[in-house]
Design a protein around this motif. Structure first.
Motif, PDB file in Angstrom:
ATOM      1  N   TYR A 114       0.826  -1.205   0.000  1.00 54.74           N
ATOM      2  CA  TYR A 114       0.000   0.000   0.000  1.00 54.74           C
ATOM      3  C   TYR A 114       0.864   1.261   0.000  1.00 54.74           C
ATOM      4  N   TYR A 115       1.843   1.327   0.900  1.00 57.09           N
ATOM      5  CA  TYR A 115       2.691   2.518   0.978  1.00 57.09           C
ATOM      6  C   TYR A 115       3.620   2.634  -0.223  1.00 57.09           C
ATOM      7  N   ASP A 116       4.065   1.506  -0.742  1.00 56.07           N
ATOM      8  CA  ASP A 116       4.924   1.535  -1.926  1.00 56.07           C
ATOM      9  C   ASP A 116       4.177   2.145  -3.108  1.00 56.07           C
ATOM     10  N   GLU A 117       2.944   1.706  -3.349  1.00 53.90           N
ATOM     11  CA  GLU A 117       2.139   2.243  -4.441  1.00 53.90           C
ATOM     12  C   GLU A 117       1.740   3.692  -4.175  1.00 53.90           C
ATOM     13  N   TYR A 118       1.464   3.991  -2.915  1.00 57.72           N
ATOM     14  CA  TYR A 118       1.069   5.347  -2.530  1.00 57.72           C
ATOM     15  C   TYR A 118       2.184   6.347  -2.827  1.00 57.72           C
ATOM     16  N   LEU A 119       3.408   6.013  -2.446  1.00 58.98           N
ATOM     17  CA  LEU A 119       4.538   6.915  -2.660  1.00 58.98           C
ATOM     18  C   LEU A 119       4.903   7.024  -4.134  1.00 58.98           C
ATOM     19  N   LYS A 120       4.788   5.930  -4.874  1.00 60.78           N
ATOM     20  CA  LYS A 120       5.044   5.980  -6.315  1.00 60.78           C
ATOM     21  C   LYS A 120       4.050   6.916  -7.003  1.00 60.78           C
ATOM     22  N   SER A 121       2.798   6.868  -6.579  1.00 63.91           N
ATOM     23  CA  SER A 121       1.785   7.743  -7.160  1.00 63.91           C
ATOM     24  C   SER A 121       2.093   9.201  -6.845  1.00 63.91           C
ATOM     25  N   GLY A 122       2.506   9.473  -5.602  1.00 64.76           N
ATOM     26  CA  GLY A 122       2.846  10.843  -5.227  1.00 64.76           C
ATOM     27  C   GLY A 122       4.033  11.385  -5.991  1.00 64.76           C
ATOM     28  N   GLU A 123       5.004  10.531  -6.279  1.00 62.69           N
ATOM     29  CA  GLU A 123       6.167  10.942  -7.062  1.00 62.69           C
ATOM     30  C   GLU A 123       5.761  11.254  -8.501  1.00 62.69           C
ATOM     31  N   ALA A 124       4.872  10.434  -9.063  1.00 64.72           N
ATOM     32  CA  ALA A 124       4.461  10.616 -10.460  1.00 64.72           C
ATOM     33  C   ALA A 124       3.641  11.888 -10.648  1.00 64.72           C
ATOM     34  N   THR A 125       2.870  12.278  -9.630  1.00 62.89           N
ATOM     35  CA  THR A 125       2.009  13.452  -9.759  1.00 62.89           C
ATOM     36  C   THR A 125       2.637  14.717  -9.178  1.00 62.89           C
ATOM     37  N   GLY A 126       3.893  14.644  -8.759  1.00 64.89           N
ATOM     38  CA  GLY A 126       4.598  15.845  -8.357  1.00 64.89           C
ATOM     39  C   GLY A 126       4.376  16.280  -6.932  1.00 64.89           C
ATOM     40  N   PHE A 127       4.041  15.353  -6.020  1.00 73.37           N
ATOM     41  CA  PHE A 127       3.901  15.680  -4.607  1.00 73.37           C
ATOM     42  C   PHE A 127       5.210  15.492  -3.845  1.00 73.37           C
ATOM     43  N   PHE A 128       6.013  14.498  -4.270  1.00 67.56           N
ATOM     44  CA  PHE A 128       7.191  14.103  -3.511  1.00 67.56           C
ATOM     45  C   PHE A 128       8.436  14.045  -4.390  1.00 67.56           C
ATOM     46  N   THR A 129       9.587  14.104  -3.733  1.00 69.77           N
ATOM     47  CA  THR A 129      10.836  13.750  -4.386  1.00 69.77           C
ATOM     48  C   THR A 129      10.978  12.231  -4.401  1.00 69.77           C
ATOM     49  N   ASN A 130      11.808  11.725  -5.279  1.00 65.44           N
ATOM     50  CA  ASN A 130      11.982  10.274  -5.424  1.00 65.44           C
ATOM     51  C   ASN A 130      13.259   9.844  -4.719  1.00 65.44           C
ATOM     52  N   TYR A 131      13.151   9.548  -3.428  1.00 67.91           N
ATOM     53  CA  TYR A 131      14.296   9.109  -2.641  1.00 67.91           C
ATOM     54  C   TYR A 131      14.062   7.721  -2.080  1.00 67.91           C
ATOM     55  N   ASN A 132      15.108   6.892  -2.141  1.00 66.38           N
ATOM     56  CA  ASN A 132      15.099   5.604  -1.460  1.00 66.38           C
ATOM     57  C   ASN A 132      16.349   5.526  -0.577  1.00 66.38           C
ATOM     58  N   VAL A 133      16.569   4.370   0.055  1.00 65.57           N
ATOM     59  CA  VAL A 133      17.706   4.237   0.969  1.00 65.57           C
ATOM     60  C   VAL A 133      19.021   4.510   0.250  1.00 65.57           C
ATOM     61  N   GLN A 134      19.157   3.999  -0.965  1.00 68.11           N
ATOM     62  CA  GLN A 134      20.412   4.143  -1.706  1.00 68.11           C
ATOM     63  C   GLN A 134      20.692   5.595  -2.081  1.00 68.11           C
ATOM     64  N   SER A 135      19.671   6.365  -2.401  1.00 69.76           N
ATOM     65  CA  SER A 135      19.891   7.747  -2.837  1.00 69.76           C
ATOM     66  C   SER A 135      19.935   8.745  -1.683  1.00 69.76           C
ATOM     67  N   VAL A 136      19.253   8.440  -0.576  1.00 65.65           N
ATOM     68  CA  VAL A 136      19.199   9.409   0.517  1.00 65.65           C
ATOM     69  C   VAL A 136      20.403   9.299   1.448  1.00 65.65           C
ATOM     70  N   CYS A 137      20.943   8.096   1.646  1.00 67.08           N
ATOM     71  CA  CYS A 137      22.053   7.930   2.596  1.00 67.08           C
ATOM     72  C   CYS A 137      23.310   8.725   2.216  1.00 67.08           C
ATOM     73  N   PRO A 138      23.727   8.766   0.940  1.00 69.44           N
ATOM     74  CA  PRO A 138      24.902   9.592   0.598  1.00 69.44           C
ATOM     75  C   PRO A 138      24.704  11.065   0.922  1.00 69.44           C
ATOM     76  N   LEU A 139      23.471  11.580   0.783  1.00 68.10           N
ATOM     77  CA  LEU A 139      23.207  12.980   1.116  1.00 68.10           C
ATOM     78  C   LEU A 139      23.333  13.210   2.618  1.00 68.10           C
ATOM     79  N   LEU A 140      22.883  12.224   3.411  1.00 64.78           N
ATOM     80  CA  LEU A 140      22.992  12.348   4.860  1.00 64.78           C
ATOM     81  C   LEU A 140      24.447  12.284   5.310  1.00 64.78           C
ATOM     82  N   LEU A 141      25.289  11.578   4.543  1.00 64.10           N
ATOM     83  CA  LEU A 141      26.698  11.420   4.896  1.00 64.10           C
ATOM     84  C   LEU A 141      27.538  12.609   4.440  1.00 64.10           C
ATOM     85  N   LYS A 142      27.279  13.103   3.224  1.00 58.00           N
ATOM     86  CA  LYS A 142      28.126  14.152   2.643  1.00 58.00           C
ATOM     87  C   LYS A 142      27.868  15.521   3.252  1.00 58.00           C
ATOM     88  N   HIS A 143      26.642  15.753   3.735  1.00 62.06           N
ATOM     89  CA  HIS A 143      26.283  17.033   4.334  1.00 62.06           C
ATOM     90  C   HIS A 143      26.424  18.177   3.333  1.00 62.06           C
TER      91      HIS A 143
END
Length: 373
Positions: free
Chosen positions: A155-184
């Motif tokens: 349910y949440y996987d489909e919900y977030l995919k829909s929000g990304e497609a319609t321009g509500f959210f950015t498209n971040y997952n564990v692989q893409s968000v962790c480097p940003l948290l590390l690099k600052h």
């Protein structure tokens, strides 16, 4: 004949020299965790709520059904909570197929990386799992009794995919968000959801702002869509509801839909001071305007000017919120480092984004006003 015998010996010997499957993981021996929710517990401990599927078996001559069940555990770290979960079920916990990782707001304000580390560090970790923030407790999100999917993780996987497609959210997952948290350097903005238990569903309320790894503010839905446009992330069917009347007491609403967006970030340097200009050329169409008269060129010109004024004001408010939260979601520091490296090294390395002037420049073009004359 001798060659045939040699080939036969080689072919019969090779299978004995081949190694077997040394890294197998049998599904019947695993509990596949599809959804994880982390909350802050007492005395600095962490509470995890994990959701995994179980089969209900054959009922009334019908096919077996799959439902999800919830397991709550507490530990010193995120991984420790999962080790405690292993003590409560018959199979071994496996998070490699996790679809979504949720964080309660209180946990997010303390920082995310420590809780994501065990997934990011693990070669079999669920790097594709989406990350989202819950206003309130992640526990309520994991335990929701929604009716749109068999499993809450799905349910949440489909919900977030829909929000990304319609321009509500950015498209971040564990692989893409962790480097940003590390690099600052560039800061992430993550989906922000609110749970409505009585309605058995989640609701999008915007995005959570981060400074480094800690949540520091929020954008509402309209501001989230504006951020995505200013950041050059054009999605399908990004719509805005605007009041075209200058008097707030008399409202005349119009709904527009952004069709194309050409975005560019420019840096202006004067006296070793940087000003960032977020320039966007937007093509849009009108999808609702009950007042009509859209065939009048004078009215269209006036209407376009009003829409540009309203969107520019919304862009300025969005930028102000990011700066107040010290969230460099636009990656301004990265732009300075790339184009003015020496200046970045001397003055802007790890600088607060709230101290860098950021301006929005919007250029709107109406290309479709509907089929009604």
């Amino acid at each position: 004949m001798r060659n045939i015998i040699k080939r036969f010996i080689v072919l019969t010997t090779i299978p004995f020299l081949l190694s077997g499957c040394w890294d197998q993981r049998l599904l019947k021996e695993q509990k596949l965790i599809l959804l994880i929710g982390y909350d802050k517990g007492h005395n600095g401990k962490i509470i995890s709520n994990t959701d995994y599927p179980i089969s209900k078996g054959v009922q009334n001559n019908s096919a077996s059904t799959t439902k999800s069940t919830i397991l709550t555990t507490e530990g010193e770290t995120a991984l420790d909570t999962l080790l405690h979960a292993d003590l409560n079920i018959s199979e071994k916990i496996d998070i490699s197929k996790a679809q979504v990782v949720l964080f309660g707001e209180e946990m997010a304000r303390q920082g995310l990386y420590k809780e994501l580390d065990h997934i990011y560090r693990n070669p079999k970790g669920a790097l594709g799992a989406k990350v989202a923030i819950i206003e309130g407790k992640a526990r309520d999100a994991v335990r929701i009794k929604q009716e749109e999917a068999n499993l809450n993780g799905q349910y949440y996987d489909e919900y977030l995919k829909s929000g990304e497609a319609t321009g509500f959210f950015t498209n971040y997952n564990v692989q893409s968000v962790c480097p940003l948290l590390l690099k600052h350097t560039k800061d992430p903005l993550l989906p922000l959801l609110k749970i409505s238990p009585e309605r058995h569903r989640a609701r999008s309320i915007g995005m959570a702002l981060f400074n480094n790894e800690k949540m520091t503010g929020k954008l509402n839905v309209s501001e989230s869509k504006m951020f995505l446009l200013l950041n050059g992330e054009k999605k399908q069917k990004v719509s805005f509801l605007l009041n075209t009347n200058n008097q707030d007491s008399q409202k005349e609403f119009i709904v527009i839909e952004i069709l194309n967006n050409r975005q560019k970030t420019k840096l202006s340097v004067k006296n070793e001071a940087v000003t960032a200009i977020l320039s966007s050329k937007l093509q849009y169409r009108i999808t609702e305007y009950p007042k009509d008269q859209l065939t009048n060129p004078i009215l269209l010109k006036k209407l376009n000017k009003t829409i540009q004024k309203r969107l520019t004001k919304k862009a300025e408010k969005t930028i102000a919120k990011l700066q107040a939260a010290n969230c460099d979601g636009f990656g301004i520091e990265e732009e300075i480092r790339v184009h003015h490296h020496q200046l970045w090294k001397e003055k802007y390395k790890n600088a607060d984004i709230k101290n860098i002037p950021i301006k929005a420049k919007l250029d709107l073009e109406l290309i479709n006003s509907g089929i009604i004359n």
